[in-house]
Design a protein around this motif. Structure first.
Motif, short mmCIF file in Angstrom:
data_model
loop_
_atom_site.label_atom_id
_atom_site.label_comp_id
_atom_site.label_asym_id
_atom_site.label_seq_id
_atom_site.Cartn_x
_atom_site.Cartn_y
_atom_site.Cartn_z
N PHE B 13 0.88 -1.17 0.00
CA PHE B 13 0.00 0.00 0.00
C PHE B 13 0.92 1.21 0.00
O PHE B 13 1.46 1.57 1.05
CB PHE B 13 -0.89 0.02 1.25
N LEU B 16 4.16 1.06 2.10
CA LEU B 16 4.01 0.02 3.13
C LEU B 16 3.95 -1.37 2.51
O LEU B 16 3.14 -1.63 1.63
CB LEU B 16 2.74 0.27 3.94
N ALA B 18 2.73 -4.63 3.22
CA ALA B 18 1.87 -5.36 4.16
C ALA B 18 2.19 -6.85 4.11
O ALA B 18 2.14 -7.55 5.12
CB ALA B 18 0.41 -5.10 3.83
N GLU B 37 0.88 -11.37 15.27
CA GLU B 37 0.28 -10.22 15.93
C GLU B 37 -0.49 -9.37 14.95
O GLU B 37 -0.39 -9.52 13.73
CB GLU B 37 1.40 -9.37 16.55
N SER B 38 -1.21 -8.41 15.50
CA SER B 38 -1.96 -7.47 14.69
C SER B 38 -1.02 -6.73 13.74
O SER B 38 0.07 -6.33 14.13
CB SER B 38 -2.64 -6.47 15.62
N GLY B 39 -1.43 -6.60 12.50
CA GLY B 39 -0.62 -5.86 11.54
C GLY B 39 0.44 -6.69 10.85
O GLY B 39 1.26 -6.17 10.11
N SER B 40 0.43 -8.02 11.08
CA SER B 40 1.48 -8.83 10.47
C SER B 40 1.11 -9.26 9.05
O SER B 40 1.90 -9.91 8.38
CB SER B 40 1.80 -10.03 11.35
N GLY B 41 -0.07 -8.89 8.58
CA GLY B 41 -0.40 -9.14 7.18
C GLY B 41 -1.22 -10.39 6.92
O GLY B 41 -1.35 -10.82 5.78
N LYS B 42 -1.82 -10.96 7.95
CA LYS B 42 -2.60 -12.19 7.77
C LYS B 42 -3.83 -11.94 6.90
O LYS B 42 -4.08 -12.66 5.93
CB LYS B 42 -3.04 -12.73 9.15
N SER B 43 -4.58 -10.91 7.26
CA SER B 43 -5.81 -10.64 6.49
C SER B 43 -5.48 -10.23 5.07
O SER B 43 -6.12 -10.70 4.12
CB SER B 43 -6.60 -9.51 7.15
N VAL B 44 -4.50 -9.37 4.92
CA VAL B 44 -4.16 -8.88 3.59
C VAL B 44 -3.76 -10.04 2.68
O VAL B 44 -4.16 -10.10 1.51
CB VAL B 44 -3.05 -7.81 3.67
N GLU B 175 -10.26 -14.67 11.67
CA GLU B 175 -10.64 -14.41 13.06
C GLU B 175 -12.14 -14.52 13.25
O GLU B 175 -12.79 -13.56 13.68
CB GLU B 175 -10.14 -13.03 13.49
N HIS B 208 -5.47 -14.76 16.39
CA HIS B 208 -4.46 -14.30 17.32
C HIS B 208 -4.23 -15.34 18.39
O HIS B 208 -3.30 -15.25 19.16
CB HIS B 208 -4.96 -13.06 18.07
N1 LIG Z 1 -6.58 -0.98 2.56
C1 LIG Z 1 -5.43 -0.75 3.18
N2 LIG Z 1 -4.75 0.39 2.98
C2 LIG Z 1 -3.58 0.65 3.60
N3 LIG Z 1 -2.99 -0.18 4.46
C3 LIG Z 1 -3.61 -1.35 4.72
C4 LIG Z 1 -4.85 -1.69 4.11
N4 LIG Z 1 -5.24 -2.90 4.56
C5 LIG Z 1 -4.27 -3.29 5.43
N5 LIG Z 1 -3.29 -2.37 5.52
C6 LIG Z 1 -2.07 -2.46 6.33
O1 LIG Z 1 -1.46 -3.69 6.08
C7 LIG Z 1 -0.86 -4.19 7.26
C8 LIG Z 1 -1.31 -5.61 7.49
O2 LIG Z 1 -2.68 -5.60 7.81
P1 LIG Z 1 -3.53 -6.92 8.08
O3 LIG Z 1 -4.94 -6.48 8.19
O4 LIG Z 1 -3.22 -7.95 7.08
O5 LIG Z 1 -3.00 -7.38 9.49
P2 LIG Z 1 -3.52 -8.63 10.30
O6 LIG Z 1 -2.36 -9.52 10.46
O7 LIG Z 1 -4.73 -9.20 9.68
O8 LIG Z 1 -3.86 -7.92 11.67
P3 LIG Z 1 -5.14 -8.15 12.60
O9 LIG Z 1 -4.77 -9.29 13.45
O10 LIG Z 1 -5.23 -6.88 13.37
O11 LIG Z 1 -6.31 -8.41 11.74
C9 LIG Z 1 -1.27 -3.26 8.39
O12 LIG Z 1 -0.18 -2.43 8.70
C10 LIG Z 1 -2.38 -2.46 7.81
O13 LIG Z 1 -2.38 -1.17 8.34
#
Ligand SMILES: Nc1ncnc2c1ncn2[C@@H]1O[C@H](COP(=O)(O)OP(=O)(O)OP(=O)(O)O)[C@@H](O)[C@H]1O
Ligand SMILES: [Mg+2]
Lengths: 336, 321
Positions: B13, B16, B18, B37-44, B175, B208
Motif C-alpha cells: 500500500f 508500506l 503489508a 500479531e496485529s498488523g502482520s499481514g494475515k488478512s491482507v 478471526e 491471534h
Molecule cells: N486498505 C489498506 N490500505 C492501507 N494499508 C492497509 C490496508 N489494509 C491493510 N493495511 C495495512 O497492512 C498491514 C497488514 O494488515 P492486516 O490487516 O493484514 O493485518 P492482520 O495480520 O490481519 O492484523 P489483525 O490481526 O489486526 O487483523 C497493516 O499495517 C495495515 O495497516
C-alpha cells in the motif's frame, strides 16, 4: 408507526401558528396598504380611504385582526383576495398544479442526474470525472437562481432559439384544463403539437429550479457512497463474487440512499422557495408568481393563505419522506 | 498436489509492505492455522488470494495457483466466478459483515443465484437446508429476518452458511470468533471444523489465539511483519517452536503463563512503514538476538520439520517454557 405519524401531525399545529404569525406580521411591515395600491398613483381623498380600510377590517387593532384571521384558519377559511374577491383557497388550488408540475419535474431532473453522478463520482474517486462533478455541483449550488435563469434564457431562447421564454404552453393552443397539469392536459387535448409545446416550455424552468437540488443530491450521494464503500458488508458482497455493478448499485447504494432520501425531503422546501424566483423569471403562472404578485398588491389574505398552504405542503411531503425512509431502512422499520 | 500454492506474494500500500515475499501452500482438506500479531499481514494475504485487494493496494506474486490454475492470469470475470464459489471467506465482525438492508434469505440465495443459478424455489430450499446445517433454529422464520434482528453468533452462522453455500474447496476464516462471546466462540469453531470434515474442504483459520490453533490446526504458519517466519505441523510447533517469535507467542498463551501473575506480552510492536529494522525484522524484540541478526536478512530455511526464518533457531532441548 401510527404513533410516529400522529406525533408528526401534532407538530403541524405549532408550525401553523408560527407561520401565520410570521406572515401576518411581515406583510404588514411592508409600507403601503392594499387600498393605496388598488387605487394607484392618483391618490384618494382621506375620507374614502378610511372608509375602504374599514370595509376590509384594516382599521381594527392588529391583535383583533389576527384573531379574526386565525379563527378563520381553524375553520378552514383563509379569507378572500382583496384584489379579485375570490376565496384564497380557490385561487391557490387553481394555480397549485402549475407549481407542482414544475417542482416535480425539477426534482425528477435532480434525482435522475444527481444520484448516478454521485455514484459514479464515488466509484471513480479522485478521477477527472469526480472532480468535474464536484466542481459543477459547487458552481450550481452557489449560482443565484435569477442569474442562472437569465443566462439560460439568453443562450437557449435568445441566441439558439431552441426554447420559449415564458409561459406554460404556446398561445396557439387553448383547451379547458382537466387536471391542471399542462403535460397531461395537452396530451389529453389531442391537439397536434400541444404536448411538445408544453414540454419545450417546461425544460428551462425545470433545469433552473432543479439545479440546486441536483447539486445537493449529487454531493450527498457521493459522500454517502464513499462512506458505505468502506463498510464490511461491501467487502462481503465482493467476497461473494458479485459483479461490481451489483456490489455498488445494489449492496452499497441501498445503504447510501438512506441519507440521500432525507436530503431529498429537505430539498422540497428549497424547491418551493426556488419556485418563487423561477416562476417570476419565466412568467410561470404558479403559486410562486402569484405570491409575489400578491405581495406587490399588499393582498394580505392571499399572501397569508398562500404561504400557509405551501408550508403545510412542505410538512406533509417531509412526513411522507420520513415514512419512505422507514420503508427503505429495515432497522427503523422494526423499531417502531 | 497442493490445492492452493502461493509463491513470493507481495502486497504493498504505497510504501508500506503489508505482505513481503510470502510463500504458502495448503493441501486439499487440510486445516492451516495462520497466526501473528496485529498488523502482520494475515488478512491482507488472504484478501489477496480472494482478489479483494483494491486501490491503492498492489498485489504481486510469482504464482498464486488454485487447483493448478494461475489466478494472477485470470481475467476479472473468471476470477469472480471462483470467488465465493470455490474459495470463500468469512470475517471477524459478523454484525457488520452482513448487509443491514437485506434479509438473511436474500443474502444467502444471492450467492447461489450468482454462481449456480437454478430456480427460485430450489435456491430457497437450499438456503433453508444451509441454515439448518449451521445450527440456526427455526430456519423458515430466520430466512426473512434482517441481520440486526439476530445475535452476533447467529450472524456468524449466517455468514458461514453463505460461505459454504456453493461447497467451496477452500474456506478462509479470518478471526471468525474474535468478536463473539467466549461461550459462543467454541460453538462456532466446532461448527467450522464439523463442516470442514463434512465437505472435505480445506480451511485456513486466521487467529491471534494460539489456543484456538492448538485445538484445530494440522499445520501452522507464523507471520511477522508481512513475512512467514515459521511453518510446521501444529503438534511439533507447540512442543518445540524453532523461531524465537513463535516461542514468545506461545509464552503469551494463557495456559502456559498460568502460574505467572500477568500474561506475558512481547515487548515492542510489529514494525510499520517507517521503523523497519535492518537485518532480521524481529531482531529488536528478540531475546536471543546476536549482533549479526541486525546486519543480514535471514532466509527462510527448509528443514526436515518445516520452514523457519532464523539464523539461530531454538533447539528442541532449550524450549521448555
Ligand atoms: N486498505 C489498506 N490500505 C492501507 N494499508 C492497509 C490496508 N489494509 C491493510 N493495511 C495495512 O497492512 C498491514 C497488514 O494488515 P492486516 O490487516 O493484514 O493485518 P492482520 O495480520 O490481519 O492484523 P489483525 O490481526 O489486526 O487483523 C497493516 O499495517 C495495515 O495497516
Ligand atoms: Mg486481520
Amino acid at each position: 408507526m401510527l404513533r410516529f405519524v400522529l406525533t408528526r401531525l401534532g407538530i403541524l399545529i405549532p408550525t401553523f401558528i408560527g407561520v401565520t404569525l410570521l406572515t401576518f406580521a411581515m406583510i404588514r411591515l411592508i409600507p403601503g396598504d392594499p387600498v393605496e395600491l388598488l387605487v394607484g398613483e392618483r391618490g384618494l381623498d382621506p375620507v374614502r380611504h378610511a372608509q375602504l380600510r374599514a370595509e376590509m377590517g384594516l382599521d381594527r387593532p392588529l391583535l383583533e385582526q389576527y384573531w379574526h384571521y386565525i379563527s378563520g384558519v381553524f375553520q378552514g377559511d383563509l379569507g378572500k383576495s382583496i384584489v379579485t374577491k375570490q376565496p384564497v383557497v380557490e385561487e391557490f388550488f387553481t394555480l397549485f398544479p402549475a407549481t407542482v408540475e414544475l417542482s416535480v419535474c425539477a426534482m425528477l431532473f435532480a434525482v435522475a442526474l444527481g444520484i448516478p453522478a454521485g455514484i459514479l463520482a464515488a466509484a471513480r474517486r479522485g478521477s477527472v470525472f469526480d472532480h468535474s462533478v464536484m466542481g459543477a455541483a459547487l458552481t450550481g449550488y452557489s449560482m443565484p437562481i435569477f442569474w442562472w435563469g437569465l443566462l439560460l434564457i439568453i443562450l437557449f431562447s435568445g441566441i439558439l432559439g431552441w426554447t420559449p421564454v415564458s409561459g406554460r404552453i404556446s398561445l396557439l393552443y387553448f383547451f379547458e384544463p382537466v387536471t391542471g397539469f399542462m403535460l397531461i392536459d395537452s396530451w389529453l387535448s389531442g391537439e397536434p403539437g400541444a404536448f411538445t409545446s408544453a414540454v419545450r416550455h417546461l425544460i428551462l424552468p425545470t433545469v433552473v429550479l432543479g439545479t440546486i437540488p441536483l447539486a445537493v443530491i449529487a454531493r450527498q450521494t457521493r459522500s454517502a457512497m464513499l462512506e458505505v464503500l468502506h463498510e464490511d458488508y461491501v467487502r462481503t458482497a465482493r467476497a461473494k463474487g458479485l459483479a461490481p455493478l451489483r456490489v455498488i448499485g445494489l449492496h452499497a447504494l441501498r445503504n447510501a440512499l438512506i441519507p440521500v432520501i432525507t436530503v431529498i425531503g429537505l430539498q422540497v422546501g428549497v424547491l418551493f422557495s426556488g419556485a418563487v424566483l423561477t416562476e417570476t423569471i419565466f412568467s410561470w403562472p404558479g403559486i410562486g408568481k402569484w405570491i409575489i404578485d400578491s405581495i406587490h398588491r399588499r393582498d394580505y389574505p392571499s399572501v397569508q393563505g398562500g404561504i400557509l398552504l405551501i408550508a403545510t405542503t412542505v410538512i406533509i411531503v417531509n412526513l411522507l419522506v420520513d415514512l419512505l425512509y422507514g420503508l427503505i431502512n429495515p432497522r427503523i422499520r422494526h423499531q417502531r | 498436489m497442493a490445492l492452493l500454492e502461493i509463491e513470493n506474494l507481495s502486497v504493498t500500500f504505497g510504501a508500506l509492505r503489508a505482505v513481503d515475499g510470502l510463500d504458502l501452500s495448503i493441501d486439499e482438506g487440510e486445516v492451516l492455522g495462520i497466526v501473528g500479531e496485529s498488523g502482520s499481514g494475515k488478512s491482507v494475504t488472504m484478501l489477496a488470494v480472494m482478489g479483494l485487494i483494491g486501490f491503492p493496494g498492489i498485489v504481486k506474486a510469482n504464482a498464486v495457483r488454485f487447483n493448478g490454475a494461475e489466478l494472477m492470469h485470470l481475467d476479472r470475470r473468471a476470477r469472480r466466478n471462483m470467488t465465493g464459489k470455490d474459495i470463500a471467506m468469512i470475517f471477524q465482525e459478523p454484525m457488520t459483515s452482513l448487509n443491514p438492508c437485506f434479509t438473511v434469505g436474500f443474502q444467502i440465495t444471492e450467492t447461489l443465484k450468482v454462481h449456480e443459478g437454478g430456480s427460485r424455489s430450489a435456491r430457497r430450499a437450499r438456503a433453508l437446508e444451509l441454515l439448518a446445517q449451521v445450527g440456526i433454529p427455526d430456519p423458515e422464520r430466520r430466512l426473512n429476518s434482517f441481520p440486526h434482528q439476530l445475535s452476533g453468533g447467529m450472524n456468524q452462522r449466517v455468514m458461514i452458511a453463505m460461505a459454504i453455500s456453493c461447497r467451496p474447496q477452500l474456506l478462509i476464516a479470518d478471526e471468525p470468533t474474535t468478536a463473539l462471546d467466549v461461550t459462543i466462540q467454541a460453538q462456532i469453531l466446532q461448527l467450522l471444523l464439523g463442516l470442514q470434515r463434512e465437505y472435505g474442504m480445506a480451511l485456513v483459520l486466521i487467529t491471534h489465539d494460539m489456543g484456538v490453533v492448538a485445538e484445530t490446526a494440522q499445520r501452522v504458519s507464523v507471520m511477522y511483519a508481512g513475512q512467514l517466519v515459521e511453518e510446521r505441523a501444529a503438534a511439533e510447533l507447540f512442543a518445540s517452536p524453532s523461531h524465537p517469535y513463535t516461542h514468545a507467542l506461545l509464552g503469551a498463551l494463557p495456559e502456559r503463563g498460568r502460574d505467572r501473575a500477568r500474561l506475558p506480552t512481547i515487548p515492542g510492536v510489529v514494525p510499520g512503514l517507517y521503523d523497519r529494522p535492518p537485518g532480521c525484522l524481529f531482531n529488536p524484540r528478540c531475546t536471543s538476538a546476536r549482533p549479526d541478526c541486525a546486519e543480514r536478512v535471514p532466509p527462510l530455511e527448509t528443514t526436515h520439520q518445516g520452514r523457519v526464518r532464523c539464523f539461530y533457531p531454538l533447539q528442541a532441548s532449550k524450549t521448555g517454557v
